[in-house]
Motif scaffolding. Structure first.
Motif, mmCIF file in Angstrom:
data_model
loop_
_atom_site.group_PDB
_atom_site.id
_atom_site.type_symbol
_atom_site.label_atom_id
_atom_site.label_comp_id
_atom_site.label_asym_id
_atom_site.label_seq_id
_atom_site.Cartn_x
_atom_site.Cartn_y
_atom_site.Cartn_z
ATOM 1 N N MET A 1 0.835 -1.211 0.000
ATOM 2 C CA MET A 1 0.000 0.000 0.000
ATOM 3 C C MET A 1 0.868 1.258 0.000
ATOM 4 S SD MET A 1 -2.935 1.147 2.752
ATOM 5 C CE MET A 1 -4.053 2.518 2.359
ATOM 6 N N GLN B 1 -1.422 0.589 14.404
ATOM 7 C CA GLN B 1 -1.271 -0.831 14.741
ATOM 8 C C GLN B 1 -0.976 -1.003 16.231
ATOM 9 O OE1 GLN B 1 1.496 -2.510 11.828
ATOM 10 N NE2 GLN B 1 -0.222 -3.240 10.600
ATOM 11 N N ARG C 1 -9.226 -15.466 10.384
ATOM 12 C CA ARG C 1 -9.644 -16.608 9.561
ATOM 13 C C ARG C 1 -10.062 -17.785 10.432
ATOM 14 N NH1 ARG C 1 -5.369 -18.772 6.497
ATOM 15 N NH2 ARG C 1 -4.007 -17.986 8.117
ATOM 16 N N THR D 1 -7.543 1.191 0.704
ATOM 17 C CA THR D 1 -7.503 0.016 -0.167
ATOM 18 C C THR D 1 -8.019 -1.210 0.560
ATOM 19 O OG1 THR D 1 -6.126 -1.205 -1.728
ATOM 20 C CG2 THR D 1 -5.176 -0.818 0.441
ATOM 21 N N LYS D 2 -8.333 -2.227 -0.249
ATOM 22 C CA LYS D 2 -8.535 -3.587 0.257
ATOM 23 C C LYS D 2 -7.300 -4.389 -0.125
ATOM 24 C CE LYS D 2 -13.524 -3.772 -0.649
ATOM 25 N NZ LYS D 2 -14.209 -4.481 0.440
ATOM 26 N N PHE D 3 -6.993 -5.397 0.661
ATOM 27 C CA PHE D 3 -5.874 -6.293 0.350
ATOM 28 C C PHE D 3 -6.472 -7.565 -0.241
ATOM 29 C CE2 PHE D 3 -4.660 -3.508 3.829
ATOM 30 C CZ PHE D 3 -3.516 -2.934 3.293
ATOM 31 N N HIS E 1 -4.840 -8.725 7.244
ATOM 32 C CA HIS E 1 -5.293 -7.351 7.042
ATOM 33 C C HIS E 1 -6.263 -7.345 5.860
ATOM 34 C CE1 HIS E 1 -3.529 -3.011 7.433
ATOM 35 N NE2 HIS E 1 -4.828 -3.025 7.561
ATOM 36 N N GLY E 2 -7.476 -6.897 6.071
ATOM 37 C CA GLY E 2 -8.472 -6.893 4.997
ATOM 38 C C GLY E 2 -8.555 -5.578 4.249
ATOM 39 N N GLU E 3 -8.635 -4.498 5.001
ATOM 40 C CA GLU E 3 -8.756 -3.171 4.394
ATOM 41 C C GLU E 3 -8.053 -2.149 5.281
ATOM 42 O OE1 GLU E 3 -12.786 -1.913 3.479
ATOM 43 O OE2 GLU E 3 -13.414 -4.003 3.328
ATOM 44 N N GLN E 4 -7.651 -1.035 4.655
ATOM 45 C CA GLN E 4 -7.019 0.048 5.415
ATOM 46 C C GLN E 4 -7.321 1.366 4.734
ATOM 47 O OE1 GLN E 4 -5.027 -0.249 8.340
ATOM 48 N NE2 GLN E 4 -5.333 1.966 8.343
#
Lengths: 141, 153
Positions: free
Chosen positions: A63, B68, B148, A85-87, B89-92
């Motif tokens: 990112m 974090q 997960r 963003t999405k990962f 990590h899904g989104e940021q």
């Protein structure tokens, strides 16, 4: 480093494409600089033990590299006012050599009142889209 | 199907800022090198001042280093029931109210905005509000973490 002016930008304009090589040493440097020392980014045995093919790059490193395309295009290190963003897939980094991360960008919208433009970033590695809906809002002079 | 257990009652919880973090020029420079932010204003105080900043400017994702650490208060809280080895990590996102520069003294207030279990995976959305010690908003960092589910035995 370019300096882009709001009046000169049109929706559909392309940012310069950037190709990054990412090595294990880069992951160690990012781990030190960010404080994120999760071993899946540093140790292949740990990565494999949780079902990954090999060591993967920090999503936040990918990112960060992609966001530089927008910041460098704007020419002002403080121009990015929003970035998200999405990962969607991991960047797998081999023990020897480097993973390649390719970043392309397109101006998707411009806001006359705020004098900002929205940049959509397309980020791929080994043919996979590694970031999804990567989008930066950049304030221009 | 096995499912993640996470305490959904944590949704809405706020962890007040505890102490301050001083942003150092060394930390800004090291982070800038790591993400290949080459503009001189990330590295050289005089170049940053020429652009009107008090000192070297942090790259757009630098705030994650503080976010974090704030997240860890929740993610590593045994009562929340999160297995950190299963977290991805899904989104940021970052919304910058003002650039982060070396010399800033920042506080971090953590909000647990959403906790839910979807198809066996837990989705946790946290929001870290970074402010100067006088309360001036600096950055809002929003993270979605996915815990997960264990693989089928």
């Amino acid at each position: 480093m370019s300096t882009v002016r709001f009046e000169d930008v049109r929706v559909g304009d392309a940012l310069p494409a950037v190709r990054h090589e990412v090595t294990r040493a880069d992951l160690r440097a990012y781990a030190e600089a960010s404080g994120d020392r999760n071993p899946i980014h540093l140790d292949a045995d740990v990565a494999r033990s949780v079902g990954l093919p090999d060591v993967i790059a920090h999503g936040m490193l990918t990112m960060g590299l992609a966001g530089q395309s927008a910041a460098d295009w704007a020419g002002d290190p403080a121009a990015v006012v929003r970035y998200g963003t999405k990962f969607t897939a991991p960047v797998v980094v081999p023990a020897e050599g480097a993973a390649v991360v390719e970043v392309a960008g397109t101006v998707a919208a411009r806001d006359e009142d705020a004098r900002t433009v929205t940049v959509d970033l397309a980020v791929t590695s080994a043919g996979a889209k590694v970031l999804g809906r990567a989008r930066a809002v950049v304030r221009l002079p | 199907m096995t499912s993640v257990t996470v305490d959904e009652s944590f949704q809405g919880r706020v962890y007040p800022a505890s102490g301050t973090t001083a942003v150092t020029a060394g930390a800004v420079r090291a982070f800038a090198r790591a993400v290949r932010a080459v503009h001189p204003a990330h590295h050289d105080t005089a170049a940053a001042r020429a652009l009107g900043h008090a000192d070297v400017v942090a790259p757009p994702t630098f705030a994650v280093t503080l976010a974090q650490r704030a997240d860890a208060q929740f993610v590593t809280d045994p009562a929340a029931g999160i297995d950190y080895s299963r977290v991805v990590h899904g989104e940021q996102s970052f919304t910058h109210h003002r650039p982060i520069v070396a010399g800033d003294e920042l506080t971090a207030e953590l909000h647990v905005d959403r906790v839910r279990v979807v198809r066996g995976n837990a989705m946790v959305t946290t929001r870290t509000e970074l402010r100067l010690t006088d309360g001036t908003p600096v950055c809002t960092a929003v993270s979605t973490l996915v815990v997960r589910a264990p693989e089928e035995q």
